[in-house]
Design an enzyme around this catalytic site. Sequence first.
Site, mmCIF file in Angstrom:
data_model
loop_
_atom_site.group_PDB
_atom_site.id
_atom_site.type_symbol
_atom_site.label_atom_id
_atom_site.label_comp_id
_atom_site.label_asym_id
_atom_site.label_seq_id
_atom_site.Cartn_x
_atom_site.Cartn_y
_atom_site.Cartn_z
ATOM 1 N N PHE A 266 0.883 -1.189 0.052
ATOM 2 C CA PHE A 266 -0.105 -0.106 -0.059
ATOM 3 C C PHE A 266 0.811 1.255 -0.087
ATOM 4 C CE2 PHE A 266 -2.669 -3.648 1.894
ATOM 5 C CZ PHE A 266 -3.710 -3.144 1.001
ATOM 6 N N ARG B 123 2.973 4.452 -1.028
ATOM 7 C CA ARG B 123 2.827 5.750 -2.072
ATOM 8 C C ARG B 123 4.117 6.077 -2.557
ATOM 9 N NH1 ARG B 123 0.044 9.634 1.895
ATOM 10 N NH2 ARG B 123 1.568 8.210 3.164
ATOM 11 N N GLU B 124 4.315 6.439 -3.718
ATOM 12 C CA GLU B 124 5.609 7.133 -4.249
ATOM 13 C C GLU B 124 5.732 8.258 -3.436
ATOM 14 O OE1 GLU B 124 6.073 6.605 -8.418
ATOM 15 O OE2 GLU B 124 5.303 4.637 -8.197
ATOM 16 N N ASN C 6 -7.431 0.817 -3.605
ATOM 17 C CA ASN C 6 -6.911 1.736 -4.771
ATOM 18 C C ASN C 6 -8.357 2.318 -5.419
ATOM 19 O OD1 ASN C 6 -4.531 1.517 -4.316
ATOM 20 N ND2 ASN C 6 -3.704 0.808 -5.944
ATOM 21 N N CYS D 110 -0.192 3.303 -10.498
ATOM 22 C CA CYS D 110 -1.305 2.314 -10.103
ATOM 23 C C CYS D 110 -2.562 2.632 -10.231
ATOM 24 C CB CYS D 110 -0.871 2.481 -8.319
ATOM 25 S SG CYS D 110 0.643 1.775 -7.940
ATOM 26 N N LYS E 265 2.840 13.208 -9.447
ATOM 27 C CA LYS E 265 2.767 13.872 -8.098
ATOM 28 C C LYS E 265 3.933 14.308 -7.668
ATOM 29 C CE LYS E 265 2.593 10.806 -4.584
ATOM 30 N NZ LYS E 265 2.289 9.916 -3.736
HETATM 31 P P1 NAD Z 1 8.733 -1.023 -11.201
HETATM 32 O O1 NAD Z 1 8.331 -1.229 -12.726
HETATM 33 O O2 NAD Z 1 9.256 0.096 -10.589
HETATM 34 O O3 NAD Z 1 9.562 -2.310 -10.881
HETATM 35 C C1 NAD Z 1 9.552 -3.782 -11.251
HETATM 36 C C2 NAD Z 1 10.896 -4.319 -11.337
HETATM 37 O O4 NAD Z 1 10.903 -5.599 -11.563
HETATM 38 C C3 NAD Z 1 11.958 -3.385 -12.534
HETATM 39 O O5 NAD Z 1 13.281 -3.272 -12.031
HETATM 40 C C4 NAD Z 1 12.159 -4.977 -13.504
HETATM 41 O O6 NAD Z 1 13.243 -5.001 -13.936
HETATM 42 C C5 NAD Z 1 11.957 -5.998 -12.473
HETATM 43 N N1 NAD Z 1 11.554 -7.361 -13.074
HETATM 44 C C6 NAD Z 1 10.738 -7.760 -14.119
HETATM 45 N N2 NAD Z 1 10.513 -8.784 -14.345
HETATM 46 C C7 NAD Z 1 11.298 -9.426 -13.620
HETATM 47 C C8 NAD Z 1 11.819 -11.020 -13.122
HETATM 48 N N3 NAD Z 1 11.356 -11.868 -13.962
HETATM 49 N N4 NAD Z 1 12.652 -11.142 -12.293
HETATM 50 C C9 NAD Z 1 13.280 -10.082 -11.673
HETATM 51 N N5 NAD Z 1 12.731 -9.033 -11.786
HETATM 52 C C10 NAD Z 1 12.017 -8.391 -12.738
HETATM 53 O O7 NAD Z 1 7.315 -1.571 -10.465
HETATM 54 P P2 NAD Z 1 6.675 -0.961 -8.988
HETATM 55 O O8 NAD Z 1 6.624 0.192 -9.324
HETATM 56 O O9 NAD Z 1 7.620 -1.288 -8.034
HETATM 57 O O10 NAD Z 1 5.433 -1.863 -9.059
HETATM 58 C C11 NAD Z 1 5.846 -3.517 -8.849
HETATM 59 C C12 NAD Z 1 4.416 -4.060 -8.390
HETATM 60 O O11 NAD Z 1 3.679 -3.522 -7.183
HETATM 61 C C13 NAD Z 1 3.120 -3.975 -9.427
HETATM 62 O O12 NAD Z 1 2.395 -4.724 -9.422
HETATM 63 C C14 NAD Z 1 2.392 -2.455 -8.885
HETATM 64 O O13 NAD Z 1 1.218 -2.562 -9.305
HETATM 65 C C15 NAD Z 1 2.553 -2.913 -7.283
HETATM 66 N N6 NAD Z 1 2.463 -1.551 -6.582
HETATM 67 C C16 NAD Z 1 3.199 -0.521 -6.854
HETATM 68 C C17 NAD Z 1 3.222 0.696 -5.941
HETATM 69 C C18 NAD Z 1 3.782 2.019 -6.237
HETATM 70 O O14 NAD Z 1 3.704 2.831 -5.655
HETATM 71 N N7 NAD Z 1 4.696 1.985 -7.284
HETATM 72 C C19 NAD Z 1 2.360 0.605 -4.906
HETATM 73 C C20 NAD Z 1 1.963 -0.512 -4.698
HETATM 74 C C21 NAD Z 1 1.767 -1.614 -5.518
HETATM 75 C C1 UDX Z 2 -1.333 5.049 -4.829
HETATM 76 C C2 UDX Z 2 -1.860 4.373 -3.509
HETATM 77 O O1 UDX Z 2 -2.267 5.592 -2.668
HETATM 78 C C3 UDX Z 2 -1.003 3.602 -2.786
HETATM 79 O O2 UDX Z 2 -1.714 3.149 -1.598
HETATM 80 C C4 UDX Z 2 -0.694 2.218 -3.706
HETATM 81 O O3 UDX Z 2 0.006 1.503 -2.856
HETATM 82 C C5 UDX Z 2 -0.077 2.730 -5.045
HETATM 83 O O4 UDX Z 2 -1.168 3.834 -5.552
HETATM 84 P P1 UDX Z 2 0.660 6.686 -5.640
HETATM 85 O O5 UDX Z 2 0.259 6.363 -6.841
HETATM 86 O O6 UDX Z 2 2.161 6.470 -5.316
HETATM 87 O O7 UDX Z 2 -0.093 5.557 -4.443
HETATM 88 O O8 UDX Z 2 0.322 8.163 -5.067
HETATM 89 P P2 UDX Z 2 -1.194 8.644 -4.507
HETATM 90 O O9 UDX Z 2 -0.639 9.625 -3.674
HETATM 91 O O10 UDX Z 2 -2.098 7.611 -4.112
HETATM 92 O O11 UDX Z 2 -1.807 9.632 -5.569
HETATM 93 C C6 UDX Z 2 -2.210 8.993 -6.872
HETATM 94 C C7 UDX Z 2 -2.681 10.100 -7.783
HETATM 95 O O12 UDX Z 2 -3.843 10.891 -7.373
HETATM 96 C C8 UDX Z 2 -1.478 11.299 -7.922
HETATM 97 O O13 UDX Z 2 -1.749 11.598 -9.281
HETATM 98 C C9 UDX Z 2 -2.100 12.423 -7.198
HETATM 99 O O14 UDX Z 2 -1.810 13.483 -7.516
HETATM 100 C C10 UDX Z 2 -3.451 12.145 -7.314
HETATM 101 N N1 UDX Z 2 -4.301 12.706 -6.074
HETATM 102 C C11 UDX Z 2 -4.249 12.175 -5.106
HETATM 103 C C12 UDX Z 2 -5.531 13.665 -6.239
HETATM 104 O O15 UDX Z 2 -5.481 14.148 -7.446
HETATM 105 N N2 UDX Z 2 -6.069 14.258 -5.260
HETATM 106 C C13 UDX Z 2 -5.952 13.526 -4.111
HETATM 107 O O16 UDX Z 2 -6.601 13.872 -3.099
HETATM 108 C C14 UDX Z 2 -5.111 12.593 -3.715
#
Ligand code: NAD
Ligand code: UDX
Length: 451
Positions: free
Chosen positions: A153, A155-156, A209, A261, A322
Amino acid sequence: MRKICVIGTGYVGLVTGTGFADLGNDVVGVDINPERIEQLNRGIMPIYEPGLEEMVERNMKSGRLRFTTSYEEGLKDAEFVFICVGTPEGVDGEADLKYVRAAAETIAKLMTRKLIIINKSTVPVGTGDWVSEIVKRAQPEPKPFAVVSCPEFLREGSAVTDFMHPDRAVFGSTDREAAQEVSELYETLNAPIVITDIRTAEMIKYASNAFLATRISFINEISIMCEKMGADVMEVARGMGLDKRIGQHFLQAGVGYGGSCFPKDVKALAYMAATHGTHPELLNAVMQINDFQRKHILLKLHDVLDGNIQDKVIGILGLAFKENTDDIRESPALSIARQLVNRGAQVRAFDPVAMEHSAKSLPELAMCGNAYEVAEGADALVIATPWNEFKQLDMARVRASMRLPNLVDGRNMYDPETMWELGFNYRGVGRGYQGRGVHFKSENGNGNGSH
Ligand code: NAD
Ligand code: UDX
């Protein structure tokens, strides 16, 4: 100290692996991208995430955190393996599971001992069972394993803090003991724990989400009404949010949600629903409203520039989806910039950390050294990403350097009245009421007019 292997070193894998190392575990991060692993081994962060670099450095120095491209090395002594690979949008909005499949097959082929395989990637309901089947089929000889869903869960932009202080942690499995064992890795974080079946855990992630995205589309829809009816959405959101049943979070109207996401997860849930014969009408509306919100910014620009965008100089403040991240996946800012370029505008931009990625994605964009350079001689300025540093600008200086005083504040960062007093033609989002001294003026000529 437990032995953990993390597959994928992106936003989720790198933060999760480093977080577990910081909690005292022995962690190996594995990625198929050799460049990424080489960078990490040289101490260079492949992503921008506040607080991450120091934590990686500290844990690599202590020997608790290593990175490799070799699954063999990663799996050698591991008791737990976290799958954290991407699950991007596929055809028709379905989640593309090719990276999950590849990771599961490789784990199955190379595991040497009993293993708990944890799915942290966001995956459609039923994927845990599918992963179990893949592992069973790909194992050269049967070895015991369990599959647990532990959705992420974070957030970036605040990922490190979110890892250390989660609101809750969710564990789903048909093997309750395995789920319990994984939950113990989170024990010191003192978060509420939900242990459930695997499909429920997978659904908790999508439902969370989708609900947050729904809140954003809800307030964005209200914001359009506010513009027409002379109300201020910022005050509306505050007034609503003080009700404890509603709460203040995720009620910020703006340019629509973006990122890696929400857009893909809402689509994937709607796809799942449709393939199971249900009608996701609310989710479809959430997506439509979100698409409109970006167009709405273009309509505002069209309006302030008297319908003529071609050849106009338009500045964009912020390119990341964001603040506090360099991620431009599904960035509303970049999508607005692209549409302006396509309409023949001269578009320039500044973002504190996302310009390198953006330049690759949209080479026509002229990058500037700071916000003031963006404003210099511009016919309109758009605030697209709410970086803190954009709150601190000397707006009188910005105004003085612009050719025309059009300010489209896509993130409602500035007070409308102050901006009007400085001489801006200010357009926020959902700010029909434009301050004490300024009477309601409906945008685009609609609404009730002034009273
Ligand atoms: P990302 O694209 O930043 O990273 C994925 C990594 O996996 C890359 O470095 C890629 O090279 C590597 N990879 C791909 N295939 C591979 C394999 N077979 N073996 C080893 N490495 C491999 O992705 P992310 O943003 O970290 O998201 C990962 C997952 O988590 C997604 O399902 C996403 O929906 C979920 N998620 C993301 C966030 C977020 O904020 N980014 C938050 C919650 C959940
Ligand atoms: C989201 C979820 O919050 C997180 O729990 C999940 O694990 C990954 O996806 P993230 O995408 O990193 O996280 O950012 P978040 O802060 O949730 O914002 C998502 C988007 O909504 C951004 O574009 C942000 O600017 C927008 N946003 C957020 C709005 O426009 N209004 C708001 O009130 C909040």
